[in-house]
Design a protein around this motif. Sequence first.
Motif, mmCIF file in Angstrom:
data_model
loop_
_atom_site.group_PDB
_atom_site.id
_atom_site.type_symbol
_atom_site.label_atom_id
_atom_site.label_comp_id
_atom_site.label_asym_id
_atom_site.label_seq_id
_atom_site.Cartn_x
_atom_site.Cartn_y
_atom_site.Cartn_z
ATOM 1 N N GLY A 1 0.786 -1.225 0.000
ATOM 2 C CA GLY A 1 0.000 0.000 0.000
ATOM 3 C C GLY A 1 0.819 1.277 0.000
ATOM 4 O O GLY A 1 0.249 2.372 0.033
ATOM 5 N N GLN A 2 2.142 1.177 -0.032
ATOM 6 C CA GLN A 2 2.999 2.365 -0.037
ATOM 7 C C GLN A 2 3.937 2.337 -1.235
ATOM 8 O O GLN A 2 4.567 1.315 -1.528
ATOM 9 N N LYS A 3 4.030 3.463 -1.920
ATOM 10 C CA LYS A 3 4.973 3.571 -3.026
ATOM 11 C C LYS A 3 6.399 3.443 -2.503
ATOM 12 O O LYS A 3 6.680 3.796 -1.357
ATOM 13 N N TRP A 4 7.253 2.973 -3.361
ATOM 14 C CA TRP A 4 8.646 2.806 -2.949
ATOM 15 C C TRP A 4 9.286 4.135 -2.587
ATOM 16 O O TRP A 4 9.149 5.139 -3.297
ATOM 17 N N SER A 5 10.033 4.105 -1.519
ATOM 18 C CA SER A 5 10.861 5.233 -1.126
ATOM 19 C C SER A 5 12.191 5.143 -1.859
ATOM 20 O O SER A 5 12.482 4.144 -2.542
ATOM 21 N N ASP A 6 13.018 6.156 -1.721
ATOM 22 C CA ASP A 6 14.360 6.094 -2.311
ATOM 23 C C ASP A 6 15.137 4.910 -1.746
ATOM 24 O O ASP A 6 15.903 4.253 -2.467
ATOM 25 N N ALA A 7 14.946 4.622 -0.474
ATOM 26 C CA ALA A 7 15.627 3.487 0.147
ATOM 27 C C ALA A 7 15.165 2.163 -0.463
ATOM 28 O O ALA A 7 15.965 1.237 -0.665
ATOM 29 N N ASP A 8 13.879 2.076 -0.769
ATOM 30 C CA ASP A 8 13.363 0.874 -1.419
ATOM 31 C C ASP A 8 13.983 0.696 -2.804
ATOM 32 O O ASP A 8 14.333 -0.423 -3.202
ATOM 33 N N LYS A 9 14.113 1.787 -3.544
ATOM 34 C CA LYS A 9 14.708 1.705 -4.877
ATOM 35 C C LYS A 9 16.168 1.282 -4.797
ATOM 36 O O LYS A 9 16.647 0.507 -5.631
ATOM 37 N N LEU A 10 16.871 1.759 -3.789
ATOM 38 C CA LEU A 10 18.257 1.332 -3.593
ATOM 39 C C LEU A 10 18.324 -0.138 -3.201
ATOM 40 O O LEU A 10 19.246 -0.861 -3.613
ATOM 41 N N ALA A 11 17.354 -0.591 -2.426
ATOM 42 C CA ALA A 11 17.309 -2.006 -2.057
ATOM 43 C C ALA A 11 17.063 -2.865 -3.290
ATOM 44 O O ALA A 11 17.655 -3.946 -3.443
ATOM 45 N N TRP A 12 16.190 -2.377 -4.176
ATOM 46 C CA TRP A 12 15.949 -3.093 -5.443
ATOM 47 C C TRP A 12 17.227 -3.136 -6.273
ATOM 48 O O TRP A 12 17.590 -4.193 -6.810
ATOM 49 N N LEU A 13 17.911 -2.001 -6.366
ATOM 50 C CA LEU A 13 19.151 -1.944 -7.139
ATOM 51 C C LEU A 13 20.184 -2.931 -6.596
ATOM 52 O O LEU A 13 20.891 -3.597 -7.370
ATOM 53 N N ALA A 14 20.247 -3.048 -5.278
ATOM 54 C CA ALA A 14 21.217 -3.953 -4.658
ATOM 55 C C ALA A 14 20.936 -5.414 -4.994
ATOM 56 O O ALA A 14 21.841 -6.258 -4.918
ATOM 57 N N MET A 15 19.703 -5.716 -5.376
ATOM 58 C CA MET A 15 19.343 -7.087 -5.746
ATOM 59 C C MET A 15 19.790 -7.449 -7.163
ATOM 60 O O MET A 15 19.811 -8.627 -7.522
ATOM 61 N N GLN A 16 20.130 -6.456 -7.977
ATOM 62 C CA GLN A 16 20.459 -6.701 -9.378
ATOM 63 C C GLN A 16 21.919 -7.119 -9.509
ATOM 64 O O GLN A 16 22.772 -6.685 -8.733
ATOM 65 N N SER A 17 22.184 -7.924 -10.506
ATOM 66 C CA SER A 17 23.561 -8.372 -10.750
ATOM 67 C C SER A 17 23.798 -8.547 -12.239
ATOM 68 O O SER A 17 22.859 -8.787 -13.004
ATOM 69 N N VAL A 18 25.035 -8.414 -12.641
ATOM 70 C CA VAL A 18 25.397 -8.589 -14.046
ATOM 71 C C VAL A 18 25.314 -10.068 -14.406
ATOM 72 O O VAL A 18 25.869 -10.925 -13.713
ATOM 73 N N LYS A 19 24.606 -10.371 -15.482
ATOM 74 C CA LYS A 19 24.380 -11.752 -15.903
ATOM 75 C C LYS A 19 24.948 -12.043 -17.291
ATOM 76 O O LYS A 19 25.034 -13.201 -17.699
ATOM 77 N N ARG A 20 25.297 -11.003 -18.035
ATOM 78 C CA ARG A 20 25.892 -11.187 -19.359
ATOM 79 C C ARG A 20 26.649 -9.919 -19.723
ATOM 80 O O ARG A 20 26.533 -8.899 -19.042
ATOM 81 N N SER A 21 27.417 -9.973 -20.804
ATOM 82 C CA SER A 21 28.342 -8.890 -21.125
ATOM 83 C C SER A 21 27.855 -8.023 -22.278
ATOM 84 O O SER A 21 27.720 -8.497 -23.406
ATOM 85 N N TYR A 22 27.626 -6.760 -21.995
ATOM 86 C CA TYR A 22 27.329 -5.777 -23.042
ATOM 87 C C TYR A 22 28.521 -5.641 -23.980
ATOM 88 O O TYR A 22 28.361 -5.569 -25.202
ATOM 89 N N GLN A 23 29.724 -5.641 -23.412
ATOM 90 C CA GLN A 23 30.937 -5.498 -24.217
ATOM 91 C C GLN A 23 31.055 -6.633 -25.229
ATOM 92 O O GLN A 23 31.293 -6.408 -26.414
ATOM 93 N N GLU A 24 30.899 -7.849 -24.775
ATOM 94 C CA GLU A 24 31.117 -9.009 -25.640
ATOM 95 C C GLU A 24 29.952 -9.266 -26.595
ATOM 96 O O GLU A 24 30.174 -9.574 -27.766
ATOM 97 N N GLN A 25 28.729 -9.133 -26.108
ATOM 98 C CA GLN A 25 27.572 -9.535 -26.899
ATOM 99 C C GLN A 25 27.015 -8.421 -27.778
ATOM 100 O O GLN A 25 26.327 -8.703 -28.763
ATOM 101 N N VAL A 26 27.292 -7.186 -27.419
ATOM 102 C CA VAL A 26 26.697 -6.058 -28.147
ATOM 103 C C VAL A 26 27.762 -5.127 -28.709
ATOM 104 O O VAL A 26 27.873 -4.947 -29.923
ATOM 105 N N LEU A 27 28.561 -4.561 -27.823
ATOM 106 C CA LEU A 27 29.477 -3.498 -28.239
ATOM 107 C C LEU A 27 30.485 -3.984 -29.273
ATOM 108 O O LEU A 27 30.785 -3.266 -30.239
ATOM 109 N N SER A 28 31.000 -5.177 -29.097
ATOM 110 C CA SER A 28 31.985 -5.691 -30.059
ATOM 111 C C SER A 28 31.385 -5.798 -31.454
ATOM 112 O O SER A 28 32.057 -5.506 -32.452
ATOM 113 N N LYS A 29 30.122 -6.198 -31.550
ATOM 114 C CA LYS A 29 29.455 -6.316 -32.849
ATOM 115 C C LYS A 29 29.183 -4.940 -33.458
ATOM 116 O O LYS A 29 29.320 -4.743 -34.666
#
Length: 305
Positions: free
Chosen positions: A13-41
């Motif tokens: 019932g409450q919109k995310w606070s800035d702290a909630d958004k940071l908590a969401w960000l902390a849950m994210q992780s790199v799973k593949r490479s932009y450099q290898e899969q996209v930028l190189s091409k």
Amino acid sequence: MNSSQHYPIGSTGQKWSDADKLAWLAMQSVKRSYQEQVLSKVLALGEQFTLEQYGALSCDEAKYPLYALKSHNWQPTKQIILVTGGVHGYETSGVQGAIRFMETKAQAYAEHFNIVLIPCVSPWGYETINRWNPGAIDPNRSFYQDSPAEESAAVLNYLASINADIFAHIDLHETTDTDNSEFRPALAARDAVVHDNWSIPDGFYLVGDTINPQPAFQKAMIAAVEQVTHIAPADDSGKLIGVELAQFGVINYATKALGLCAGLSGATYVSTTEVYPDSPLVDDENCIIAQVAAITGGLDYLLTL
């Protein structure tokens, strides 16, 4: 079914606070490479096309440079075609399909059109397989003046800098099972709202512009894609993702009002592709081929005008 189920971040019932958004960000992780899969091409296409860096993401400017490709033989008498991919970074075939089009088809069409391609609008989203950017903002709801999403703002600034009066814009996307399992629940939690989930369409479909639907253009694209993969049937209510079918394989959205990438310009011809990579009837390569077919089907139609 709705997406109001418990999400691990925030309070009901409450919109995310800035702290909630940071908590969401902390849950994210790199799973593949932009450099290898996209930028190189993309960088490898620098001889065939004009390569332009139009910015870099502030979260890591060295890791996430933003590039566009333009056809060499740019002429003011030719109409401008814009192709965009990776607005939602997790939608893989949008990025890879945009690159494949440039690798295999774009040179022939560059005889007739000025082509601008932005292959990966959201590289952080690509690496983390995410719909949002690091600030928990959806770039594909942020294509408007003073955009809160730097990915969207960078595209808008770049197109303004090259004075691109766009004739046609094809924006490459996917609809995936994670739309219901992850992204809509996250959206419901972030905004403290309830979202009714829809049945994920099994197959390819297009989203046109409600105000300017251009049905013949959409039909030509569907016909081209139908040669390489299956088109999504309507659900039992005659809808796709909760929207009434406009024609076989096509629905329409209010692209400008919703701040969608497809609504960023005053282009006469606009379409958003939607591939379903989780279908048992397709694989990664088929999804890429479908994206390329959508682009070429649209361009072939424009050449008949």
